[in-house]
Design a protein around this motif. Structure first.
Motif, PDB file in Angstrom:
ATOM      1  N   GLU A   1     -15.231 -62.387  11.902  1.00  0.00           N
ATOM      2  CA  GLU A   1     -14.726 -61.799  11.025  1.00  0.00           C
ATOM      3  C   GLU A   1     -13.319 -61.712  11.372  1.00  0.00           C
ATOM      4  O   GLU A   1     -12.868 -62.127  11.828  1.00  0.00           O
ATOM      5  CB  GLU A   1     -15.101 -60.237  10.143  1.00  0.00           C
ATOM      6  N   THR A   2     -12.785 -61.947  10.180  1.00  0.00           N
ATOM      7  CA  THR A   2     -11.388 -62.208  10.058  1.00  0.00           C
ATOM      8  C   THR A   2     -10.285 -61.239   9.989  1.00  0.00           C
ATOM      9  O   THR A   2     -11.250 -60.852   8.881  1.00  0.00           O
ATOM     10  CB  THR A   2     -10.942 -63.276   8.342  1.00  0.00           C
ATOM     11  N   ILE A   3      -9.234 -60.709  10.836  1.00  0.00           N
ATOM     12  CA  ILE A   3      -8.504 -60.203  10.511  1.00  0.00           C
ATOM     13  C   ILE A   3      -6.847 -59.904   9.886  1.00  0.00           C
ATOM     14  O   ILE A   3      -6.390 -61.381  10.700  1.00  0.00           O
ATOM     15  CB  ILE A   3      -8.827 -59.172  11.004  1.00  0.00           C
ATOM     16  N   THR A   4      -6.471 -59.274   8.990  1.00  0.00           N
ATOM     17  CA  THR A   4      -4.767 -59.652   9.172  1.00  0.00           C
ATOM     18  C   THR A   4      -3.738 -59.311   9.979  1.00  0.00           C
ATOM     19  O   THR A   4      -3.903 -57.926   9.134  1.00  0.00           O
ATOM     20  CB  THR A   4      -4.548 -60.196   7.167  1.00  0.00           C
ATOM     21  N   LEU A   5      -3.123 -59.286  10.454  1.00  0.00           N
ATOM     22  CA  LEU A   5      -1.967 -58.478  11.285  1.00  0.00           C
ATOM     23  C   LEU A   5      -1.252 -58.192  10.212  1.00  0.00           C
ATOM     24  O   LEU A   5      -0.133 -59.432  10.339  1.00  0.00           O
ATOM     25  CB  LEU A   5      -2.474 -58.187  12.888  1.00  0.00           C
ATOM     26  N   GLU A   6      -0.603 -57.087  10.507  1.00  0.00           N
ATOM     27  CA  GLU A   6       0.860 -57.280   9.362  1.00  0.00           C
ATOM     28  C   GLU A   6       1.878 -56.665  10.204  1.00  0.00           C
ATOM     29  O   GLU A   6       3.883 -56.486   9.728  1.00  0.00           O
ATOM     30  CB  GLU A   6       1.470 -56.695   7.798  1.00  0.00           C
ATOM     31  N   SER A   7       1.663 -55.533  11.465  1.00  0.00           N
ATOM     32  CA  SER A   7       2.939 -55.876  12.033  1.00  0.00           C
ATOM     33  C   SER A   7       3.190 -56.093  12.879  1.00  0.00           C
ATOM     34  O   SER A   7       3.390 -56.577  14.037  1.00  0.00           O
ATOM     35  CB  SER A   7       1.819 -54.131  12.867  1.00  0.00           C
ATOM     36  N   VAL A   8       4.191 -57.054  12.531  1.00  0.00           N
ATOM     37  CA  VAL A   8       4.703 -58.136  13.295  1.00  0.00           C
ATOM     38  C   VAL A   8       6.453 -58.023  13.816  1.00  0.00           C
ATOM     39  O   VAL A   8       7.217 -57.663  12.615  1.00  0.00           O
ATOM     40  CB  VAL A   8       4.567 -59.368  12.425  1.00  0.00           C
ATOM     41  N   LEU A   9       6.684 -58.309  14.284  1.00  0.00           N
ATOM     42  CA  LEU A   9       7.640 -57.612  14.915  1.00  0.00           C
ATOM     43  C   LEU A   9       8.984 -58.375  15.229  1.00  0.00           C
ATOM     44  O   LEU A   9       9.723 -58.673  14.731  1.00  0.00           O
ATOM     45  CB  LEU A   9       7.718 -56.846  16.416  1.00  0.00           C
ATOM     46  N   PHE A  10       8.559 -60.161  15.590  1.00  0.00           N
ATOM     47  CA  PHE A  10       9.328 -61.206  15.449  1.00  0.00           C
ATOM     48  C   PHE A  10       8.922 -62.112  15.382  1.00  0.00           C
ATOM     49  O   PHE A  10       7.734 -62.556  15.709  1.00  0.00           O
ATOM     50  CB  PHE A  10       9.454 -61.012  17.957  1.00  0.00           C
ATOM     51  N   VAL A  11       9.204 -63.647  15.110  1.00  0.00           N
ATOM     52  CA  VAL A  11       8.532 -63.996  15.188  1.00  0.00           C
ATOM     53  C   VAL A  11       9.366 -65.552  15.236  1.00  0.00           C
ATOM     54  O   VAL A  11      10.495 -65.481  15.291  1.00  0.00           O
ATOM     55  CB  VAL A  11       8.335 -65.127  13.206  1.00  0.00           C
ATOM     56  N   GLN A  12       9.221 -66.873  16.383  1.00  0.00           N
ATOM     57  CA  GLN A  12       9.847 -68.014  16.412  1.00  0.00           C
ATOM     58  C   GLN A  12       9.476 -68.976  16.110  1.00  0.00           C
ATOM     59  O   GLN A  12       8.458 -69.354  16.652  1.00  0.00           O
ATOM     60  CB  GLN A  12       9.966 -67.787  17.750  1.00  0.00           C
ATOM     61  N   HIS A  13      10.140 -69.699  15.217  1.00  0.00           N
ATOM     62  CA  HIS A  13       9.507 -71.330  15.053  1.00  0.00           C
ATOM     63  C   HIS A  13      10.112 -72.388  15.326  1.00  0.00           C
ATOM     64  O   HIS A  13      11.525 -72.124  14.503  1.00  0.00           O
ATOM     65  CB  HIS A  13       8.747 -71.722  13.628  1.00  0.00           C
ATOM     66  N   ASP A  14      10.523 -73.478  15.903  1.00  0.00           N
ATOM     67  CA  ASP A  14      11.265 -74.370  16.674  1.00  0.00           C
ATOM     68  C   ASP A  14      12.906 -73.617  17.246  1.00  0.00           C
ATOM     69  O   ASP A  14      12.649 -72.964  17.978  1.00  0.00           O
ATOM     70  CB  ASP A  14      11.393 -75.071  15.366  1.00  0.00           C
TER      71      ASP A  14
END
Length: 132
Positions: free
Chosen positions: A32-45
């Motif tokens: 099954e697919t789960i979506t986690l919304e407790s994201v503390l930090f995102v880095q892209h390029d």
């Protein structure tokens, strides 16, 4: 390189798309697919987003591969000269989670987009010229 730091099971974990991680057991069935919304930090390029405490509009989507038990941890207590010994063991229930994508403000970063392109094939004439 794209990665995110999420919070799950009372722990913080650095995740990348296309990799799997062992986390505290989730109450979700395998495949099954789960979506986690407790994201503390995102880095892209070169872009970085830091949450206070969570990043608004950032989610991490993953698929539960299977549930398993971690390796055994032995707890041994002993009091010297008292003939008191206690040996106990514990195995933690864990979930293996494959990270499919990291999305931030409508942009979706997947493993295919993060992977470098394959080098082009060298033709036989070019390789023979280089050998001489």
């Amino acid at each position: 390189m794209t990665y995110a730091i999420i919070e799950t099971g009372g722990k913080q974990l650095r995740v990348e798309p296309g990799r799997f991680y062992d986390i505290e057991r989730l109450s979700v069935e395998p495949d099954e697919t789960i979506t986690l919304e407790s994201v503390l930090f995102v880095q892209h390029d070169d872009g970085v987003a830091i949450g206070q405490p969570f990043v608004d509009g950032a989610t991490v989507e993953g698929t539960v591969l299977r549930h398993l038990r971690d390796r055994k941890v032995l707890v041994y207590k002993m009091k010297p000269k008292k003939k008191t010994r206690k040996k106990r063991g514990h195995r933690q229930e864990i979930t293996r989670l494959m990270i499919n994508s990291i999305s931030f403000n409508g942009s979706v970063f997947t493993a295919e987009a993060a992977a470098p392109a394959e080098p082009e094939a060298i033709s036989e004439t070019e390789s023979s010229d280089e050998a001489q």
